[in-house]
Design an enzyme around this catalytic site. Structure first.
Site, short mmCIF file in Angstrom:
data_model
loop_
_atom_site.label_atom_id
_atom_site.label_comp_id
_atom_site.label_asym_id
_atom_site.label_seq_id
_atom_site.Cartn_x
_atom_site.Cartn_y
_atom_site.Cartn_z
N PHE A 46 -50.11 -85.98 33.79
CA PHE A 46 -50.25 -87.22 34.55
C PHE A 46 -51.25 -87.03 35.70
CE2 PHE A 46 -47.94 -89.27 38.32
CZ PHE A 46 -48.70 -90.43 38.29
N ASP A 57 -54.45 -76.57 29.31
CA ASP A 57 -53.11 -77.16 29.21
C ASP A 57 -52.48 -76.68 27.91
OD1 ASP A 57 -50.95 -79.20 28.92
OD2 ASP A 57 -51.95 -80.09 30.65
N THR A 88 -45.84 -81.00 28.39
CA THR A 88 -45.52 -82.38 28.79
C THR A 88 -46.78 -83.25 28.83
OG1 THR A 88 -45.66 -81.72 31.10
CG2 THR A 88 -43.46 -81.85 30.13
N VAL A 91 -50.67 -70.93 30.82
CA VAL A 91 -51.10 -70.16 32.00
C VAL A 91 -50.24 -68.93 32.28
CG1 VAL A 91 -52.25 -72.08 33.18
CG2 VAL A 91 -49.80 -71.65 33.62
N LEU A 125 -52.30 -77.03 38.53
CA LEU A 125 -51.28 -78.07 38.40
C LEU A 125 -50.32 -77.80 37.25
CD1 LEU A 125 -53.45 -79.54 40.18
CD2 LEU A 125 -52.92 -81.62 38.95
N THR A 153 -43.85 -70.24 34.29
CA THR A 153 -45.07 -71.03 34.48
C THR A 153 -45.49 -71.03 35.94
OG1 THR A 153 -44.71 -72.41 32.54
CG2 THR A 153 -46.04 -73.37 34.30
N LYS A 185 -59.40 -64.34 42.33
CA LYS A 185 -59.81 -63.12 43.04
C LYS A 185 -61.02 -62.48 42.35
CE LYS A 185 -57.96 -58.68 43.13
NZ LYS A 185 -56.80 -57.90 42.72
N TYR A 239 -37.35 -74.76 39.16
CA TYR A 239 -38.53 -75.48 39.66
C TYR A 239 -38.74 -75.18 41.14
CZ TYR A 239 -41.69 -79.49 40.44
OH TYR A 239 -42.75 -80.31 40.76
P1 NAD Z 1 -46.95 -83.48 34.08
O1 NAD Z 1 -45.74 -82.93 33.41
O2 NAD Z 1 -47.49 -84.78 33.59
O3 NAD Z 1 -48.15 -82.43 34.07
C1 NAD Z 1 -47.98 -81.05 33.99
C2 NAD Z 1 -48.98 -80.51 32.99
O4 NAD Z 1 -48.87 -79.08 32.94
C3 NAD Z 1 -48.72 -81.03 31.57
O5 NAD Z 1 -49.93 -81.48 31.00
C4 NAD Z 1 -48.18 -79.80 30.84
O6 NAD Z 1 -48.42 -79.83 29.45
C5 NAD Z 1 -48.86 -78.68 31.57
N1 NAD Z 1 -48.16 -77.38 31.49
C6 NAD Z 1 -46.84 -77.14 31.69
N2 NAD Z 1 -46.59 -75.83 31.53
C7 NAD Z 1 -47.78 -75.23 31.24
C8 NAD Z 1 -48.18 -73.89 30.96
N3 NAD Z 1 -47.29 -72.89 30.96
N4 NAD Z 1 -49.48 -73.65 30.69
C9 NAD Z 1 -50.40 -74.66 30.67
N5 NAD Z 1 -50.08 -75.94 30.92
C10 NAD Z 1 -48.78 -76.22 31.21
O7 NAD Z 1 -46.59 -83.58 35.64
P2 NAD Z 1 -47.45 -84.11 36.88
O8 NAD Z 1 -46.64 -85.12 37.57
O9 NAD Z 1 -48.82 -84.42 36.46
O10 NAD Z 1 -47.44 -82.82 37.81
C11 NAD Z 1 -48.60 -81.99 37.97
C12 NAD Z 1 -48.31 -80.94 39.04
O11 NAD Z 1 -48.02 -81.59 40.28
C13 NAD Z 1 -47.13 -80.04 38.72
O12 NAD Z 1 -47.43 -78.73 39.13
C14 NAD Z 1 -46.02 -80.61 39.57
O13 NAD Z 1 -45.08 -79.63 39.92
C15 NAD Z 1 -46.78 -81.13 40.78
N6 NAD Z 1 -46.05 -82.20 41.47
C16 NAD Z 1 -46.01 -83.45 40.94
C17 NAD Z 1 -45.27 -84.44 41.60
C18 NAD Z 1 -45.20 -85.86 41.10
O14 NAD Z 1 -44.49 -86.65 41.69
N7 NAD Z 1 -45.92 -86.26 40.09
C19 NAD Z 1 -44.57 -84.13 42.78
C20 NAD Z 1 -44.64 -82.82 43.25
C21 NAD Z 1 -45.39 -81.86 42.59
N1 UDP Z 2 -56.08 -62.31 35.54
C1 UDP Z 2 -56.57 -63.33 34.74
N2 UDP Z 2 -57.92 -63.56 34.73
C2 UDP Z 2 -58.80 -62.83 35.46
C3 UDP Z 2 -58.30 -61.80 36.27
C4 UDP Z 2 -56.95 -61.56 36.29
O1 UDP Z 2 -55.82 -64.02 34.07
O2 UDP Z 2 -59.99 -63.13 35.38
C5 UDP Z 2 -54.65 -62.08 35.57
C6 UDP Z 2 -54.25 -60.75 34.97
O3 UDP Z 2 -53.22 -61.01 34.04
C7 UDP Z 2 -53.68 -60.00 36.14
C8 UDP Z 2 -53.29 -61.07 37.13
O4 UDP Z 2 -54.24 -62.09 36.92
O5 UDP Z 2 -52.54 -59.26 35.78
C9 UDP Z 2 -53.31 -60.63 38.56
O6 UDP Z 2 -54.57 -60.08 38.83
P1 UDP Z 2 -54.78 -59.07 40.04
O7 UDP Z 2 -56.19 -58.62 39.99
O8 UDP Z 2 -54.33 -59.70 41.29
O9 UDP Z 2 -53.77 -57.90 39.78
P2 UDP Z 2 -53.68 -56.79 38.63
O10 UDP Z 2 -52.37 -57.06 37.95
O11 UDP Z 2 -54.85 -56.96 37.72
O12 UDP Z 2 -53.71 -55.53 39.39
#
Ligand code: NAD
Ligand code: UDP
Ligand code: UDP
Length: 319
Positions: free
Chosen positions: A18, A38, A42, A64, A78, A97, A110, A150
């Site tokens: 969103f 992504d 969700t 991620v 996000l 996450t 970094k 969360y």
């Molecule tokens: P959303 O659920 O629509 O978006 C979250 C996105 O993250 C989704 O597209 C989902 O597929 C993706 N995602 C989830 N886990 C993932 C992972 N492990 N790797 C890659 N992608 C992943 O929610 P939103 O409302 O758009 O929220 C976005 C961000 O803003 C979130 O971090 C949320 O905590 C934060 N936030 C939103 C609100 C709100 O009211 N909308 C309030 C506070 C914080």
């Molecule tokens: N990482 C990544 N992309 C990069 C560099 C790092 O996803 O380009 C990830 C990697 O998994 C690493 C983590 O980020 O374990 C933290 O990185 P950092 O250099 O802080 O610590 P490290 O664990 O490498 O000593």
């Protein structure tokens, strides 16, 4: 010397969600290149399908919690499910996450020297005893309840951001987002604004959890995204945390009656048990954002609801 003619390359994690999809629209509109990462947990391809032909846009399906190697100038982190229904579906994955996702994105930032913004949340204040919430309030959070995956995940992510900042001199921005709503929320998202609108449009009962006297302060998505981008682009020494939200506070009963009035129809209110640890009140103090970013919301709840209702009306083909 910085090259100001150079295109800004931006990574948006959670970019098919969103908020992420609205952020991506805004960045592309000003000429940035955007990589949207992504895992579609969700989020939805529908939110970004209008961008797929844009040569400055790229979608990468990736989780991620795994490392990511890419070259960009800025990172907006996000990725994380935001609705209680979704973040409680697989709570262990939710914490992973937030925490592993933050570590990977910080490690990436970094390595490449990118500025990184964290989408944190008003949930870091838990069920707040300070009202409205100021950034210096440490919060009242249950570490072992059903919302903890969360809340504590996001709190730990904030810790990681500040430790990477102190330890590795990373340029960070920590933004505490308060309840935000608008077009592209998932219709089954479970959050209150989308639930009430979808229920009203479909003539179903409006589900009030508890007695409906709990409060939230709702920000329209366009206002939120404007605040997010100006925070990212603000001077490096302003790292936050900063509250971004709309301070107009409403009870859930007030919200329900406004939605009913705008949609019309004959939905009835029904009362359901209040989920545990549901915060009783929430309202941002946005003095810091006003001072540092010259930002404040401009869209009233009524006007924002009208736009959101129109979106769901078309999506659901309800009338
Ligand atoms: P959303 O659920 O629509 O978006 C979250 C996105 O993250 C989704 O597209 C989902 O597929 C993706 N995602 C989830 N886990 C993932 C992972 N492990 N790797 C890659 N992608 C992943 O929610 P939103 O409302 O758009 O929220 C976005 C961000 O803003 C979130 O971090 C949320 O905590 C934060 N936030 C939103 C609100 C709100 O009211 N909308 C309030 C506070 C914080
Ligand atoms: N990482 C990544 N992309 C990069 C560099 C790092 O996803 O380009 C990830 C990697 O998994 C690493 C983590 O980020 O374990 C933290 O990185 P950092 O250099 O802080 O610590 P490290 O664990 O490498 O000593
Ligand atoms: N809520 C409600 N009916 C619903 C969904 C939510 O009354 O159908 C309530 C919920 O109990 C909470 C408020 O609305 O008090 C906001 O819930 P949401 O899930 O949108 O956000 P959060 O609790 O994370 O602020």
């Amino acid at each position: 010397m910085k090259n100001y003619n150079k295109i800004n390359r931006v990574l948006v994690t959670g970019g098919a969600g969103f908020l992420g999809s609205h952020l991506t629209d805004k960045l592309l509109a000003r000429g940035d290149e955007v990589v949207c990462v992504d895992n579609l947990f969700t989020g939805s391809k529908r939110n970004i399908e209008h961008l797929l032909k844009n040569p400055r846009f790229e979608f990468v399906r990736h989780d991620v919690t795994f490392p990511l190697y890419i070259e960009v100038d800025q990172i907006y982190n996000l990725a994380c499910p935001a609705s209680p229904v979704h973040y409680q579906y697989d709570p262990v994955q939710t914490t992973k996450t937030s925490v592993h996702g933050a570590i990977n994105m910080l490690g990436l930032a970094k390595r490449i020297g990118a500025r990184i913004l964290q989408a944190s949340t008003s949930e870091v204040y838990g069920d707040p005893s300070v009202h409205p919430q100021t950034e210096d309030y440490w919060g009242n959070v249950n570490p072992i309840g059903i919302r903890s995956c969360y809340d504590e995940g996001k709190r730990c992510a904030e810790t990681l951001f500040f430790d990477y900042h102190r330890q590795h001199a990373l340029e960070i921005k920590v933004m505490r987002i308060f309840n935000t709503y608008g077009p592209r929320m998932h219709p089954n998202d479970g959050r209150v604004v989308s639930n009430f609108i979808v229920q009203a449009l479909q003539g179903e009962d409006i589900t009030i959890f508890g007695d409906g006297q709990q409060t939230r302060s709702f920000c329209y998505v366009d206002d939120l995204i404007t605040g997010m981008v100006s925070f990212m682009d603000s001077p490096a020494d302003f790292v936050g945390p900063v509250n971004i939200g709309n301070p107009s506070e409403f009870t859930m009963l007030e919200l329900a009656s406004m939605v009913l009035q705008l949609v019309g129809g004959k939905s009835q209110l029904v009362f359901r048990p209040l989920p545990s640890d549901d915060p009783r009140q929430r309202q941002p103090d946005i003095s810091l954002a006003k001072t540092k970013l010259a930002w404040q919301p401009t869209v009233s709840l009524e006007n924002g609801l009208k736009k959101t209702i129109s979106y769901f009306d078309v999506l659901l083909g309800s009338r």
